[in-house]
Design a protein around this motif. Structure first.
Motif, PDB file in Angstrom:
ATOM      1  N   THR A  54       0.853  -1.184   0.000  1.00  0.00           N
ATOM      2  CA  THR A  54       0.000   0.000   0.000  1.00  0.00           C
ATOM      3  C   THR A  54       0.892   1.237   0.000  1.00  0.00           C
ATOM      4  OG1 THR A  54      -1.520  -1.279   1.338  1.00  0.00           O
ATOM      5  CG2 THR A  54      -1.980   1.050   1.115  1.00  0.00           C
ATOM      6  N   VAL A  55       0.724   2.071  -1.031  1.00  0.00           N
ATOM      7  CA  VAL A  55       1.607   3.238  -1.157  1.00  0.00           C
ATOM      8  C   VAL A  55       0.914   4.541  -0.760  1.00  0.00           C
ATOM      9  CG1 VAL A  55       3.011   2.190  -2.951  1.00  0.00           C
ATOM     10  CG2 VAL A  55       1.035   3.593  -3.586  1.00  0.00           C
ATOM     11  N   LEU A 187      -0.529  12.608  -6.086  1.00  0.00           N
ATOM     12  CA  LEU A 187      -0.004  11.254  -5.885  1.00  0.00           C
ATOM     13  C   LEU A 187      -0.222  10.398  -7.135  1.00  0.00           C
ATOM     14  CD1 LEU A 187       1.214   9.008  -4.176  1.00  0.00           C
ATOM     15  CD2 LEU A 187      -1.042   8.625  -3.171  1.00  0.00           C
ATOM     16  N   LEU A 191       2.703   8.712  -9.354  1.00  0.00           N
ATOM     17  CA  LEU A 191       2.706   7.270  -9.588  1.00  0.00           C
ATOM     18  C   LEU A 191       2.767   6.973 -11.077  1.00  0.00           C
ATOM     19  CD1 LEU A 191       0.021   6.025  -7.046  1.00  0.00           C
ATOM     20  CD2 LEU A 191       2.339   5.121  -7.221  1.00  0.00           C
ATOM     21  N   ASP A 194       6.175   7.505 -12.412  1.00  0.00           N
ATOM     22  CA  ASP A 194       7.055   6.402 -12.008  1.00  0.00           C
ATOM     23  C   ASP A 194       6.718   5.107 -12.755  1.00  0.00           C
ATOM     24  OD1 ASP A 194       8.542   7.905 -10.320  1.00  0.00           O
ATOM     25  OD2 ASP A 194       7.738   7.074  -8.451  1.00  0.00           O
ATOM     26  N   LEU A 196       4.080   3.340 -12.233  1.00  0.00           N
ATOM     27  CA  LEU A 196       3.549   2.385 -11.255  1.00  0.00           C
ATOM     28  C   LEU A 196       2.036   2.309 -11.252  1.00  0.00           C
ATOM     29  CD1 LEU A 196       5.888   3.186  -8.237  1.00  0.00           C
ATOM     30  CD2 LEU A 196       5.971   1.223  -9.768  1.00  0.00           C
TER      31      LEU A 196
END
Lengths: 200, 569
Positions: A54-55, A187, A191, A194, A196
């Motif tokens: 969990t990020v 966020l 993400l 990145d 992700l």
């Protein structure tokens, strides 16, 4: 006295217990049950998981200060000397500094200097120099994102156009054009940069 | 002010205009025990509640009986809440391992939620367990709102019944208000909020590792079920410290819009309910108009002031978004001002932006709204009873003085006893707000509270006692309130503000109920139409301005002048 106990005190106590049972037990339990079945992700905090870890939550901002990431707004949520960036998810708070407070003017000035050092001398959108209300604001304005595009592109070796396209992907427009403000979710955007972000 | 924000204001106004006759008519039918579409489900529940509680639903109460019932219920609820807060650490549903509250904080908080104030000297994330939140605070959100509604209905019955000795049954009014009105709307509202992203879980805080590799702990909880009633019942006590500015309490522009509608809908609807009881819809719409006018003027002033930004900021900042200090990006600055006007025009006290960081004139709007007695449109029940007593009764009295006739309202003579009761409610408000503010500015314990210096620090104290006396609950939150001094003085301000209104209002209701109704004559001042609306607004604003202008001049007004002169503190 007997009359008071029987017609006032006893019903008051009994009714408080009954209403507590209805509105304090049955009602929240029923709402939880339906919410967990119908909207499980939202009901549990809109958490984002990457490779089983969990990020964060898409609704809760995070502290960013590396050049390759877009930065969110200044935060007073749990901001201390050991955690100057704020964004403590257990202590939502604003600065509560008034409009004629010298502490406010100093904080804004310091933030202006910090942003100029990293991004150059363009006019800075006001959301990037003022503390949000919750200290957990997940968003910045589209202007606040545009202001940082060149820096992020340079830090990542990407073209400005590619970074700008990512910003556009994570910009939400107001409902029906007027309910709410246009925002960029910081966020989700980071993400995405990145590589992700799996959903969306 | 951007055009978008005008559309937001206009669309909320339209929604309220559509809801008022529907919900207002529904409230009338429910409170008179008529059959409604939920009756097949709820009538059996209602009967069981009365049976197990030993309540005779057919027995009506005199004004004294009604008052005693309200006060006894309040006392029981305050004691029960206090007990839970003191031992919440050893009770179940405490995944965050929250400790007990101190005695003075427990007292303040228990009074706060029972009086529909929801002033919070604790932090929602770390100061209360889930059991306290859902089992006490959310329950008080229902019961205190329904009590306000019940008292308003009792007053309206008193004004509209003829030669009657009774005002209704408090236990029944309370139960019906919750079961038929607040609870069904809250179930629907809570689920819409979850859909938009408001959590509803009993799991404790979640710890995540952020993209930059730092641990972040995120508070969760059964937020949605408490959030909707917080707004609908004009309670305002946030699940989290940042209230409706927290992304988990109001994650989107839509939830913000809905929450503003929720906090306005019941109070405006009650004007229609009043019209129904009075047998003349224009009576209700006239009061609706007066309330709406005060609300809109305040809202536009606050929105305009916030949209303009802060002239003291250094050069090189693009302030097109307005004053964003203490604002959320998804709501924007002007809508922060709109929310502030709505939350203080009602007695809600929820916030979507920190009022302490507003521009001086925008900060004046919520302060003045509360000092008017929160009648634009006021808290659920509390708004209409405040408007009928401070506004209507005093306005007919003043109109009567001007034309030299005994004042009448709804065909009943308003005599010295009624005027005395109305004056008590008006004076209690000013005495508590100004008295406690004066006390706080005279004592070191009081002066230790403000965060900001200069006139803004004074505004923080004035705001605290305006908010608590008005049973609002919003704050100029820089003030450090969790001290024995502020906890105890605040609790008394809340008790005075709540019961110092309710008792004389029920006494007035009892006295009016007993009167005969006389036919209107040529000399009767009509209490409908625009002239009456203007008179109503005039009385309310003049009473408020005369009482509070000196104090306001020392706070936001002088701050605005000094800001214009470029002065910082």
């Amino acid at each position: 006295m007997q009359n008071f106990l029987r017609h006032m005190l006893a019903p008051a106590i009994a009714l408080l217990v009954a209403l507590t049972l209805i509105t304090g037990v049955i009602y929240p339990a029923a709402v939880t049950l339906v919410a967990q079945v119908a909207f499980p992700s939202q009901a549990n905090g809109s958490l984002i998981t990457v490779d089983g870890k969990t990020v964060g939550s898409s609704l809760i901002g995070q502290a960013f200060d590396q050049p390759k990431y877009f930065w969110g707004r200044p935060s007073d949520a749990g901001a201390t000397t050991s955690n100057p960036g704020g964004y403590d998810g257990t202590s939502s708070a604003g600065s509560n500094l008034g409009p004629t407070s010298s502490a406010l003017i100093d904080a804004v000035t310091a933030q202006v200097d910090r942003l100029r050092a990293a991004n150059g001398n363009a006019p800075i959108p006001v959301d990037l120099v003022t503390a949000s209300a919750s200290g957990l604001d997940p968003d910045i304005s589209p202007a606040g994102a545009e202001y940082q595009v060149a820096r992020v592109a340079a830090a990542r070796g990407l073209t400005v156009a590619a970074v700008r396209a990512a910003v556009t992907r994570h910009t939400t427009q107001p409902l029906f054009g007027f309910i709410g403000e246009p925002v960029v979710n910081v966020l989700q955007l980071n993400l995405d940069l990145d590589g992700l972000l799996t959903s969306k | 002010m951007p055009f978008n924000d005008f559309l937001t204001l206009a669309s909320i106004g339209l929604a309220i205009l559509l809801i008022t006759p529907l919900l207002g008519g529904y409230i009338h039918r429910v409170m008179e025990g008529e059959r409604v579409f939920l009756s097949p489900v709820l009538r059996p529940v209602e009967r069981v509640v009365y049976r197990v509680c030993g309540i005779d639903a057919t027995a009506e109460m005199s004004w004294k009986g009604y008052t005693v019932a309200v006060l006894v219920m309040a006392a029981v609820a305050i004691v029960a809440g206090y007990a839970v807060f003191r031992i919440q650490d050893i009770l179940p549903l405490n995944p965050g391992h929250v400790g007990p509250m101190s005695p003075d904080l427990s007292f303040n908080t228990s009074v706060s939620f029972e009086t529909n104030t929801n002033w919070q000297n604790y932090s929602g994330e770390t100061g209360v367990s889930y059991l306290t939140q859902a089992g006490v605070l959310a329950v008080r959100n229902f019961t205190s709102a329904a009590t306000g509604l019940a008292v308003a209905i009792a007053l309206i019955r008193g004004l509209t019944r003829r030669s009657a000795k009774t005002l209704g049954n408090y236990w029944v009014d309370l139960t019906r208000g919750i079961l038929y009105i607040l609870l069904p709307i809250s179930i629907v509202g809570a689920l819409i909020l979850v859909w938009q992203g408001v959590p509803q879980t009993w799991n404790g805080p979640q710890t995540v590792t952020t993209l930059q590799g730092v641990q972040q702990t995120i508070s969760l909880g059964p937020v949605a079920s408490q959030e909707w009633i917080k707004d609908l019942g004009n309670n305002g006590g946030g699940f989290f410290n940042a209230n409706s500015a927290h992304p988990f309490e109001s994650p989107t522009g839509l939830t913000n819009w809905l929450e503003i509608v929720a906090l306005l809908m019941c109070s405006f609807s009650l004007t229609f309910t009043f019209g129904r009881y009075a047998g003349n819809r224009r009576q209700g719409w006239t009061i609706f108009g007066a309330m709406a006018a005060i609300l809109i003027v305040g809202a536009v002033v606050a929105m305009h002031s916030e949209a303009a930004g802060n002239p003291l900021f250094p050069a090189g900042i693009d302030q097109a978004l307005g004053n964003m200090e203490g604002k959320e990006t998804r709501f924007g600055s002007a809508v922060g001002g709109l929310f502030a006007a709505a939350t203080t025009g009602t007695s809600t006290g929820a916030i979507n932006a920190w009022h302490d960081s507003f521009q001086p004139i925008a900060g004046l709007v919520p302060l003045f709204n509360m000092e008017l007695g929160e009648i634009s449109p006021g808290g659920i029940g509390a708004g209409i009873y405040g408007m009928l007593v401070i506004g209507a009764i005093l306005a007919v009295f003043i109109a009567g003085l001007m034309v030299g006739r005994t004042p009448e309202f709804l065909g009943k003579k308003v005599e010295s006893y009624e005027i005395k009761m109305a004056m008590i409610t008006a004076l209690v408000l000013g005495a508590s707000i100004l008295g406690f503010t004066a006390l706080a500015t005279a004592l070191p314990e009081g002066l230790a509270g403000p965060l900001n210096k200069g006139p803004h620090g004074f505004s923080e104290i004035l705001y605290a006692f305006s908010s608590q006396t008005g049973n609002n609950g919003s704050a100029f939150a820089g003030l450090t309130g969790n001290t024995p001094f502020y906890n105890i003085t605040g609790a008394f301000a809340m008790l005075i503000g709540r019961y110092g209104m309710i008792v004389p209002i029920l006494a007035l209701a009892g006295s009016m109920a007993a009167k005969r109704r006389v036919a209107p004559s040529l000399g009767t001042f009509p209490t409908t139409g625009i002239l009456w609306s203007v008179l109503l607004i005039g009385v309310v604003v003049i009473v408020g301005a005369l009482t509070f202008f000196p104090a306001l001049s020392l706070g936001p007004i002088v701050e605005q002048l000094l800001q214009n002169a470029g002065k910082v503190f």
